[in-house]
Design an enzyme around this catalytic site. Structure first.
Site: not given
Ligand SMILES: O=c1[nH]c(=O)c2ncn([C@@H]3O[C@H](COP(=O)(O)OP(=O)(O)OP(=O)(O)O)[C@@H](O)[C@H]3O)c2[nH]1
Ligand SMILES: [Mg+2]
Length: 183
Positions: A10, A67-68, A142-143, A145, A162, A167-168
């Site tokens: 998402s 998932d991160s 995003f997030g 960062d 980046k 990590h990605r």
């Molecule tokens: O600043 C950031 N740089 C990054 O590189 C990064 N990677 C993940 N995140 C944040 O950590 C949570 C992961 O949760 P998450 O893996 O469940 O993702 P999500 O729920 O946004 O999407 P989905 O893949 O599950 O649909 C979410 O808040 C992401 O915004 C990041 N923030």
């Molecule tokens: Mg998620």
């Protein structure tokens, strides 16, 4: 173009980064924009694996999810597997508040990619060590960062760079190399 593979997420930010990283490996990422239920688990690998297994019934394989999370040492690994919910609720300002006056700024970002070929799920993990900044800096990404810094620069200040060390990137390198050999 080489291998095409579907990515279920998402999160546009994740898709755009993996699309860009995939170009370097001849892997063409197709975005399936979808929210999916994530099982509560204690570690990212478990959550990613279980989510992919649950989706294997609903989505035509092959596909992958990711998932991160951000793990902060001084907060005993918080927000970790709860990073998505924590970001949506208290966000970067909330994290900075929790870290006010805390000397130990060490943190790490972890990314787990879970790939389903219909038969089984394979996971690929990448992580990067950094620090929680003392204030939000930078416009890119995003997030979290703006508050995650490596060698003094936040991910949000780095822009494209980046994708060279995140990590990605590290999880994707393992995944795309494996794909090239096995698919
Ligand atoms: O600043 C950031 N740089 C990054 O590189 C990064 N990677 C993940 N995140 C944040 O950590 C949570 C992961 O949760 P998450 O893996 O469940 O993702 P999500 O729920 O946004 O999407 P989905 O893949 O599950 O649909 C979410 O808040 C992401 O915004 C990041 N923030
Ligand atoms: Mg998620």
């Amino acid at each position: 173009m080489g291998m095409k593979v579907r990515f279920i997420t998402s999160n546009r930010g994740k898709f755009e980064e993996l699309k860009e990283i995939g170009r370097g490996f001849g892997v063409d990422i197709e975005w399936v924009e979808m929210e999916y239920l994530e099982p509560q688990g204690s570690d990212l690998e478990f959550v990613a694996r279980k989510s992919a297994e649950m989706l294997s019934g609903a989505v035509e394989p092959p596909f992958f999810i990711e998932d991160s999370g951000l793990f902060i040492d001084a907060l005993h690994g918080f927000p970790g597997v709860y990073s998505s919910f924590v970001f949506k609720t208290i966000g970067n300002d909330g994290i900075l508040k929790l870290m006010e006056g805390v000397e130990d700024r060490r943190a790490r970002f972890v990314c787990v990619i879970a790939f389903s070929d219909g038969e089984q799920v394979r996971t690929f993990t990448g992580e990067v060590e950094g620090q929680i900044a003392r204030e939000k800096r930078g416009e890119h990404g995003f997030g979290y960062d703006p508050i995650f810094e490596v060698d003094g620069r936040t991910f949000a200040e780095m822009g494209e760079k980046k994708n060279e060390l995140s990590h990605r990137r590290r999880a994707a390198e393992k995944f795309f190399s494996w794909l090239a050999k096995n698919f």
